[in-house]
Design a protein around this motif. Structure first.
Motif, short mmCIF file in Angstrom:
data_model
loop_
_atom_site.label_atom_id
_atom_site.label_comp_id
_atom_site.label_asym_id
_atom_site.label_seq_id
_atom_site.Cartn_x
_atom_site.Cartn_y
_atom_site.Cartn_z
N LYS A 162 4.67 59.26 -12.66
CA LYS A 162 5.87 59.70 -13.37
C LYS A 162 5.52 60.65 -14.52
O LYS A 162 6.34 61.45 -14.94
CB LYS A 162 6.62 58.48 -13.91
CG LYS A 162 7.26 57.63 -12.80
CD LYS A 162 7.97 56.41 -13.35
CE LYS A 162 8.31 55.47 -12.19
NZ LYS A 162 8.83 54.17 -12.64
N ASN A 163 4.28 60.57 -15.00
CA ASN A 163 3.85 61.50 -16.07
C ASN A 163 3.40 62.85 -15.50
O ASN A 163 2.88 63.68 -16.24
CB ASN A 163 2.74 60.87 -16.91
CG ASN A 163 1.48 60.57 -16.11
OD1 ASN A 163 1.41 60.90 -14.93
ND2 ASN A 163 0.51 59.94 -16.73
N ARG A 202 5.90 53.25 -18.92
CA ARG A 202 5.17 53.36 -20.19
C ARG A 202 5.04 54.80 -20.67
O ARG A 202 5.18 55.09 -21.85
CB ARG A 202 3.78 52.77 -20.05
CG ARG A 202 3.80 51.27 -20.00
CD ARG A 202 2.39 50.74 -20.15
NE ARG A 202 2.29 49.44 -19.52
CZ ARG A 202 1.18 48.72 -19.50
NH1 ARG A 202 0.09 49.20 -20.04
NH2 ARG A 202 1.16 47.56 -18.91
N CYS A 203 4.73 55.71 -19.73
CA CYS A 203 4.54 57.11 -20.15
C CYS A 203 5.85 57.69 -20.66
O CYS A 203 5.87 58.41 -21.67
CB CYS A 203 3.98 57.94 -19.00
SG CYS A 203 4.92 57.83 -17.47
N CYS A 257 -1.13 54.93 -19.67
CA CYS A 257 -0.99 54.60 -18.25
C CYS A 257 -1.93 53.45 -17.87
O CYS A 257 -3.14 53.52 -18.10
CB CYS A 257 -1.30 55.84 -17.40
SG CYS A 257 -1.18 55.50 -15.64
N TRP A 259 -3.25 52.58 -15.23
CA TRP A 259 -4.33 52.94 -14.29
C TRP A 259 -5.50 53.56 -15.03
O TRP A 259 -6.64 53.46 -14.58
CB TRP A 259 -3.78 53.87 -13.19
CG TRP A 259 -2.71 53.16 -12.43
CD1 TRP A 259 -1.37 53.20 -12.70
CD2 TRP A 259 -2.88 52.25 -11.35
NE1 TRP A 259 -0.70 52.37 -11.83
CE2 TRP A 259 -1.59 51.78 -10.99
CE3 TRP A 259 -3.99 51.78 -10.64
CZ2 TRP A 259 -1.39 50.87 -9.96
CZ3 TRP A 259 -3.79 50.88 -9.60
CH2 TRP A 259 -2.51 50.43 -9.28
FE1 SF4 Z 1 3.23 55.71 -13.51
FE2 SF4 Z 1 1.26 55.57 -15.31
FE3 SF4 Z 1 3.65 56.47 -16.04
FE4 SF4 Z 1 3.32 53.90 -15.50
S1 SF4 Z 1 2.40 55.05 -17.19
S2 SF4 Z 1 5.00 55.20 -14.79
S3 SF4 Z 1 1.86 53.98 -13.82
S4 SF4 Z 1 2.29 57.43 -14.58
#
Ligand code: SF4
Ligand code: SF4
Length: 387
Positions: A162-163, A202-203, A257, A259
């Motif tokens: 999403k970021n 989160r992002c 993020c 990850w």
């Molecule tokens: Fe996706 Fe990372 Fe954003 Fe969470 S923080 S929505 S896992 S890009």
């Protein structure tokens, strides 16, 4: 054109291994045909989210992004690689009595625009040796009219979060990408089809300017990376406080993020020598950089892209956000002596944020002598802020 190879799977594994030895940790192959998100890109441009990056919206650029086969008609495969850069969370700012700026971690080393193509050339040299025939290639690393992350996903390197970053499920997103169109027929590696973002936001929640859009694109005109690098004019007044101490780029939506928190490694690729002194610059020292100093310090890094004019604009904004009274005299000197109006304008804004008597005196002095109407407006606004 080189014909189909007798044992392409062995060749792919040999290429993957060689890429890794060169420091190109992610590797995949895809077809040089339209990637899946061309329509999203078109919509993004139509809506003006590319801001002042006019080159993105030219007819030629849009055509080539939708028709990558036109970039190199004899191409039969597209190699996609990723080079790791350091996880900024593992390197905290040093203790300092002076305000420090912050530079996005991909820019802590030498310019990847030069490094990745050189590594790809070495990889292709190896391919030529294996095939005993010349390989024709077109190489890019953030330099060509292609949807890089889309191709990376199509080649199986990860998913687009999403970021908007490409995320590898066991290595995170601190990767710079490179591509080589080649005239060799190679079978594609499987695409990455899973979206591991799930319900995470989160992002989106951490982004200081709220510029992450729902369709995995950004409103670039509000993104700190754009505002401090590609943007050649003033940083909009209503966004300056959100820029914080970022003076080149921004890592926030990657730092939060999960990850990256779980998987990103602290080190960059061995091919990518990091200069730790660049990560957290002393803002007051940076204000004194002459054009010669700037070139000597940053000429071979990605920071050169902002040019001294843009970089010192960012430094002034960061000093305004730091609000350290000690910096008023340094910003006052910039307002008096700096030849570049863009930098004087942002120094005036910063003085308006610092609000000390010294800041007010420097602004009042500039009010009498400032020749540039845009800077004068900033001086007036800053004085009103203090009043
Ligand atoms: Fe996706 Fe990372 Fe954003 Fe969470 S923080 S929505 S896992 S890009
Ligand atoms: Fe927001 Fe910074 Fe990410 Fe841009 S780079 S989307 S400003 S968090």
């Amino acid at each position: 054109m080189v014909g189909p190879l007798p044992n392409p799977n062995d060749l792919i594994e040999a290429l993957r291994l060689k890429a890794e030895q060169l420091g190109l940790e992610l590797f995949g192959i895809t077809q040089p045909t339209a990637p899946p998100h061309v329509a999203t890109f078109e919509m993004w441009v139509e809506q003006g989210h590319h801001a002042q990056m006019g080159y993105m919206a030219t007819e030629r650029n849009r055509y080539l992004r939708a028709h990558p086969e036109a970039i190199m008609p004899e191409a039969r495969a597209l190699l996609v690689v990723g080079m790791r850069y350091p996880n900024p969370q593992t390197i905290p700012p040093p203790p300092s009595p002076y305000p420090l700026g912050r530079i996005a971690s991909y820019a802590w080393g030498k310019d990847y625009h030069n490094i990745i193509p050189e590594l790809l050339k070495k990889l292709l040299k190896e391919l030529e040796t294996w095939l005993s025939t010349p390989v024709v290639a077109r190489i890019y690393s953030d330099t060509g009219p292609i949807l890089e992350r889309d191709f990376a996903q199509k080649a199986g390197l990860g998913w687009i979060g999403k970021n908007t970053c490409l995320i590898h499920p066991r290595k995170g997103s601190y990767f710079l990408l490179g591509e080589a169109f080649v005239n060799v027929s190679l079978p594609p590696t499987p695409p990455f089809v899973t979206d591991h973002c799930g319900s995470c936001r989160r992002c989106i929640e951490a982004c200081p300017t709220q510029c992450i859009l729902p369709d995995r694109t950004l409103d670039a005109g509000r993104c700190i990376s754009y505002l401090t690098i590609e943007n050649k004019g003033p940083i909009p007044r209503d966004l300056r406080s959100s820029v914080g101490n970022w003076v080149f780029g921004c890592d926030i939506c990657q730092m939060v993020c999960p990850w990256n928190v779980r998987f990103a490694s602290s080190e960059g690729s061995p091919a990518f020598a990091i200069r730790p002194d660049i990560a957290f610059p002393n803002l007051i020292n940076e204000l004194t950089l002459t054009p010669t100093d700037f070139k000597a310090r940053y000429g071979d890094t990605p920071i050169a892209r902002a040019r001294r004019r843009g970089y010192l604009r960012n430094v002034a904004v960061a000093l305004g956000n730091a609000g350290d009274p000690e910096s008023a005299s340094h910003l006052g000197l910039v307002l008096k002596n700096e030849p570049e109006p863009l930098i004087r304008a942002h120094a005036a804004w910063a003085l308006g944020r610092i609000k000390t008597r010294s800041a007010c005196e420097h602004l009042s002095e500039a009010y009498k002598h400032e020749p540039d109407p845009n800077v004068l407006t900033e001086v007036k606004n800053a004085l009103e802020e203090i009043a």
